[in-house]
Each structure stands twice: as C-alpha cells, then as structure tokens.
Enzyme design. Structure first.
Site, short mmCIF file in Angstrom:
data_model
loop_
_atom_site.label_atom_id
_atom_site.label_comp_id
_atom_site.label_asym_id
_atom_site.label_seq_id
_atom_site.Cartn_x
_atom_site.Cartn_y
_atom_site.Cartn_z
N HIS A 56 0.90 -1.16 0.00
CA HIS A 56 0.00 0.00 0.00
C HIS A 56 0.94 1.21 0.00
O HIS A 56 1.40 1.65 1.06
CB HIS A 56 -0.89 0.02 1.24
CG HIS A 56 -1.54 -1.31 1.55
ND1 HIS A 56 -2.57 -1.81 0.79
CD2 HIS A 56 -1.30 -2.23 2.51
CE1 HIS A 56 -2.93 -2.99 1.29
NE2 HIS A 56 -2.17 -3.27 2.33
N GLN A 80 1.08 4.37 2.38
CA GLN A 80 1.42 4.23 3.81
C GLN A 80 2.88 4.57 4.09
O GLN A 80 3.25 4.80 5.23
CB GLN A 80 1.05 2.84 4.32
CG GLN A 80 -0.47 2.63 4.34
CD GLN A 80 -0.90 1.25 4.81
OE1 GLN A 80 -0.11 0.49 5.36
NE2 GLN A 80 -2.16 0.91 4.58
N ARG A 95 -4.55 1.04 12.83
CA ARG A 95 -5.43 1.27 11.68
C ARG A 95 -6.18 2.60 11.82
O ARG A 95 -6.40 3.29 10.83
CB ARG A 95 -6.43 0.10 11.54
CG ARG A 95 -7.11 0.07 10.20
CD ARG A 95 -8.03 -1.11 10.04
NE ARG A 95 -9.22 -0.98 10.89
CZ ARG A 95 -10.35 -1.68 10.68
NH1 ARG A 95 -10.42 -2.56 9.71
NH2 ARG A 95 -11.39 -1.52 11.47
N TYR A 123 -6.49 0.41 -2.64
CA TYR A 123 -7.86 0.53 -2.14
C TYR A 123 -8.36 1.94 -1.91
O TYR A 123 -9.50 2.15 -1.52
CB TYR A 123 -8.06 -0.32 -0.88
CG TYR A 123 -7.22 -0.01 0.33
CD1 TYR A 123 -6.19 -0.85 0.69
CD2 TYR A 123 -7.49 1.07 1.15
CE1 TYR A 123 -5.43 -0.61 1.82
CE2 TYR A 123 -6.74 1.32 2.29
CZ TYR A 123 -5.70 0.47 2.61
OH TYR A 123 -4.95 0.70 3.74
N HIS A 179 -10.72 -7.18 -0.61
CA HIS A 179 -9.81 -6.74 0.47
C HIS A 179 -9.57 -7.81 1.51
O HIS A 179 -8.44 -8.09 1.90
CB HIS A 179 -10.37 -5.48 1.15
CG HIS A 179 -9.54 -5.00 2.29
ND1 HIS A 179 -9.68 -5.46 3.59
CD2 HIS A 179 -8.52 -4.12 2.33
CE1 HIS A 179 -8.79 -4.88 4.36
NE2 HIS A 179 -8.08 -4.05 3.63
N ARG A 236 -13.58 -9.57 5.79
CA ARG A 236 -14.25 -8.53 6.57
C ARG A 236 -14.97 -7.54 5.65
O ARG A 236 -15.93 -6.90 6.05
CB ARG A 236 -13.24 -7.75 7.43
CG ARG A 236 -12.67 -8.54 8.58
CD ARG A 236 -11.70 -7.71 9.41
NE ARG A 236 -10.36 -7.77 8.86
CZ ARG A 236 -9.65 -6.72 8.47
NH1 ARG A 236 -10.14 -5.50 8.56
NH2 ARG A 236 -8.43 -6.87 7.99
N HIS A 295 -6.35 -10.24 1.75
CA HIS A 295 -5.79 -10.34 3.11
C HIS A 295 -6.52 -11.46 3.84
O HIS A 295 -7.75 -11.55 3.78
CB HIS A 295 -6.08 -9.06 3.92
CG HIS A 295 -5.37 -7.82 3.47
ND1 HIS A 295 -6.03 -6.69 3.07
CD2 HIS A 295 -4.05 -7.51 3.43
CE1 HIS A 295 -5.15 -5.73 2.80
NE2 HIS A 295 -3.95 -6.19 2.99
N GLU A 320 -4.64 -12.24 9.31
CA GLU A 320 -3.50 -11.45 9.78
C GLU A 320 -3.53 -11.32 11.30
O GLU A 320 -2.49 -11.22 11.94
CB GLU A 320 -3.54 -10.05 9.12
CG GLU A 320 -2.41 -9.13 9.56
CD GLU A 320 -2.41 -7.79 8.85
OE1 GLU A 320 -3.38 -7.50 8.12
OE2 GLU A 320 -1.44 -7.04 9.00
N HIS A 331 -0.55 -12.46 4.12
CA HIS A 331 -0.31 -12.74 5.55
C HIS A 331 -0.52 -14.22 5.85
O HIS A 331 0.42 -14.93 6.10
CB HIS A 331 -1.15 -11.85 6.49
CG HIS A 331 -0.97 -10.39 6.23
ND1 HIS A 331 0.25 -9.78 6.30
CD2 HIS A 331 -1.87 -9.42 5.87
CE1 HIS A 331 0.11 -8.48 6.01
NE2 HIS A 331 -1.15 -8.25 5.74
N ASP A 365 4.09 -4.26 2.21
CA ASP A 365 2.83 -3.94 2.85
C ASP A 365 2.73 -2.49 3.31
O ASP A 365 2.49 -1.60 2.51
CB ASP A 365 2.61 -4.94 4.00
CG ASP A 365 1.18 -4.91 4.53
OD1 ASP A 365 0.35 -4.17 3.97
OD2 ASP A 365 0.88 -5.62 5.50
ZN ZN Z 1 -2.02 -5.09 3.32
#
Ligand code: ZN
Length: 449
Positions: A57, A60, A81, A120, A204, A207, A229, A232, A266, A317
C-alpha cells in the site's frame, strides 16, 4: 542492444561465472556463461534477478515512523489502523503520486523490480467517486512510470466493515464500491496501464466482502491474479469463526476455489490442516514479515508450510521499512525466535537460508504478480547487482553470497538495478531519487503541517 558482463550471476539453474547478458527491447535476448568480457560490455560483479514485491500500500510510506509512539496500553493493529485512516483522510491524487513514487524508488534501490499495488484508496475525501473513477489508480500508475518499476495493479473491492456484510465505518469511505461500481473501476483502470503492467483484483478481506460479492467480482480478474488479506490477526480469526464457524483461510479453501491464481496475504494464523491445504493449493502465501512484526500480527508457520511445498513471496505492505533483504531476514528470524533454534528455512537441496528464501520469493513473487522472472532468454531484463568490493563479501564464494547480503550487510550493497533493460539505479542511487524525494518532502510536510 546492450551487453553486460558479470563475474557471477544467479541463473535459474544455479550460480554461473563469467556471464554475458544481451538486452534487447526490454528483454534478455542472450545469456552466455564462461564468457570473456568484451571492451564494450558493462562490467559488474554479482547479478541477481529482480524480486517482486507482492504486497504494497504505497501511500502508507508517507506515515512511516508516525505510529511508533505508545498511545494507550493496549496498542495493536486496530489502533494503528485508526491512525492510518486519519492519515489517508486528506490525501489527494497528487499526494498519492508523490508518496508512491518515493516508495517505488526505494523499492528499486532495495532490489525489487516489480510491485503489486493492493490499491484501495479510490474515492475522494467525502467518499464520492472522482469524475474519473480510476483517478487514484492513475496516480499509482504515474508513480510506477516515473520510478520505472514494473507494476501489477490490483484494484481492491471493499464494501463492508466486518464479516457478514456489516456496515462500513466512516474511516473506510474512501475505499468503498458496490459490485457495479467496482466493475467500472476495473474497466477504466485497465485502459490506463503501461505496456508491461499486469492486472488482477483484490477482494480486500472477508471482513470487507460478502460471499455473494466475492463470487460476483472474481470473473473481473479475467485470468489475472487474485489477492486477499487473510488471517493477519487473531481477532479476525475469531470474528470469522463467529460468522461462519470457519477460520478465514479455512473458509477460503472450502468456498473459493483457491489455486495458483490466488495470493493469500499474511495467512499468519493457520492450523496445521490449513497450512498443509494452503501449501497444496498452489496459492502463494504473501508474507510481509517486517510489517507483520511492526503491527504485532504474529508468526507465519514458514517451516511447516515450505516443507509441505507451499509457495511464498514477500511484500513490504505498510512500507514501514522498504528492504527486500530485510523481509527475508525477518522471516527466518521469526522462526528462530519462536523455536529457539537456528538456520530454520534452509532445505536439503539449498542449505543456504538466504539462497533458499531468495529463490522461493522470486518464484512465488512472479506467480503472484503474473510477471516473468529470472536471468534467462526471453525474460524481462529485470535484475540487480551487488557491490562485491563491500567488505561483507570478502572471500565470498557463491554458497554464501546471499546469506552475506541478507543477514550481514550493514549498508546498502546494491549498486545497480535494471528494469525492462534500462539502468534505473546506478551507484546505489535511483536516477530520479532527487526529484522524487524533494517532491515527497514537500507533500508530506504539507500533510503534517
Ligand atoms: Zn495489506
């Protein structure tokens, strides 16, 4: 045409000495071993094929180092998060292009020649689609073009806040799509890709997507890779059990036709049965050991999984630290710390931990990013060189080169990186570093002001 001559190179069949490689229109057109260097050959010491960074990502990177302060006694992935959601709240497409560009430059300097961007951040700050639905994807593509890194773009489908179709939180408004909106996003994103980009999709996580939505979007991959994902965090495993009676990886194995098209990112928390079934599925486990350590995720059972023939690749990541060697080192060290042992991930055929992990990450990374790999005729001219005059390589023979680089090199020892036949990193510095770094600093300083 360009010709390069290496004292040593890691070829698909093993190490070779005195290797001349001919590059033609971005690909390798000839490989000779035992070759005498010619006057116009570019000469380098040790050549290795470029790695794929299979999970990233990019934005980040702009918050790296900003969440290492204790905020509350139970700080964990979930409190990180919240910080990440606040950081991304104000990012514009120009910010994304600037931050990703620096991340990609740093990846190239660390030995990655391709990145799979798990993308995303699609909507504007109010959660509305931009007039161009792939505006943000375009910013990622611009950054890839500027850095020269190979791109595997993975637009992310994100619709819910938790298992079972729970409503999303407001911090997730920039990620959200419905199935039709995602189909449009995928279609428009494809039209912007550079010539040698690859393309897949990324639901994603369980979830963020229901079983029905997952089934609806999978055809949009059109044979490209599918990344998700999974497992994780233990809280995620517990929520999955409460929702379906199955753990996330177990659910995917039972319901989603997991095979070599898939990359489960993960896959940290596995039962032995999940581990063995995932290894047999042909899917790649997308390991991000530096981020997983940073976020307190847990330890992937790499020893069991590799022994069962499972495929792995590595990703940066969260980009808390961009370092291909560091990812491989952290993977091995996680196993040692768990079991109080040494030299865990070598194999009978490849006892060198560094070489085993490098080769596994090379193969799994190529599979998960749908890219060619290896210093071989017909493959993309994507490789890097190590500075053999660094003291860490004193007296090195080929059995220890990768161990020395991965476990023991203190300073960056990568001196050159070629991508699609062009030398993008020379003397350890990316040719666009100064411009890209200056713009990054301006953008991040403004964001933090
Ligand atoms: Zn990720």
């Amino acid at each position: 045409m360009t010709t390069l001559w290496f004292e040593r190179a890691l070829l698909p069949e093993g190490w070779a000495d005195s290797v001349r490689v001919t590059l033609d229109t971005g690909r390798i057109s000839a490989v000779e071993t035992g070759a005498t260097p010619r006057p116009d050959d570019g000469r380098h010491a040790i050549a290795l094929p470029g790695l794929a960074n299979l999970h990233c990502h990019g934005f980040q990177r702009g918050m790296a180092g900003l969440s290492e302060t204790r905020g509350r006694p139970d700080d964990d992935f979930w409190s990180w998060r919240e910080i990440m959601y606040r950081f991304l709240d104000r990012l514009t497409p120009e910010d994304i292009a600037a931050i990703n560009a620096l991340a990609f430059v740093e990846m190239m300097e660390s030995g990655f020649t391709r990145v799979a961007e798990f993308h995303y951040l699609h909507n504007d700050a109010d959660g509305r689609r931009y007039a161009d639905p792939a505006e943000m994807a375009g910013a990622v593509i611009a950054a890839a073009n500027e850095s020269g890194i190979g791109l595997t773009l993975l637009p992310v489908f994100y619709a819910h806040g938790d298992f079972g179709g729970a409503p999303p939180a407001s911090g997730q408004r920039r990620f959200l799509s419905d199935v039709d909106g995602f189909a449009t996003l995928v279609e428009v994103s494809r039209t912007k890709l550079p010539a040698d980009a690859a393309f897949g999709i990324a639901p994603h996580s369980l979830r963020a997507v229901t079983a029905e939505e997952l089934a609806a979007i999978l055809p949009l991959a059109e044979g490209g890779p599918i990344h998700i994902h999974a497992a994780e965090q233990m809280r995620e495993v517990e929520a999955s059990l409460a929702w379906s009676g199955q753990r996330p990886v177990e659910w995917l194995l039972n319901n989603a036709d997991i095979d070599a098209r898939w990359c489960l990112v993960h896959a940290t928390h596995l039962t032995d049965d999940e581990c063995d079934r995932l290894a047999a599925s042909g899917a790649v486990a997308g390991l991000c050991p530096v981020t997983e350590a940073n976020l307190g995720d847990g330890i992937f059972p790499a020893d069991r999984y590799l022994a069962a023939g499972g495929a792995i690749g590595i990703g940066t990541d969260s980009n808390i630290l961009i370092d291909a060697a560091g990812e491989l080192r952290a993977l091995e060290y996680s196993q040692r710390l768990r079991d109080c042992r040494r030299a865990m991930l070598g194999s009978e055929t490849t006892p060198s931990i560094g070489e085993r992990l490098f080769r596994e990450a090379l193969a799994g990374g190529a599979r998960a990013t749908h890219a060619g790999t290896g210093i071989a005729v017909g493959q993309p001219a994507d490789f890097f060189t190590l500075a053999a005059d660094d003291p860490i390589f004193a007296g090195a023979d080929q059995r220890t080169i990768l161990d020395r680089w991965i476990f023991a090199a203190r300073t960056p020892v990568i001196d050159g990186v070629w991508r699609a036949g062009r030398e993008w990193v020379a003397g350890g510095r990316h040719i666009a570093r100064d411009v890209v770094a200056a713009r990054y600093c301006t953008v991040v300083e403004a964001l933090l002001a």
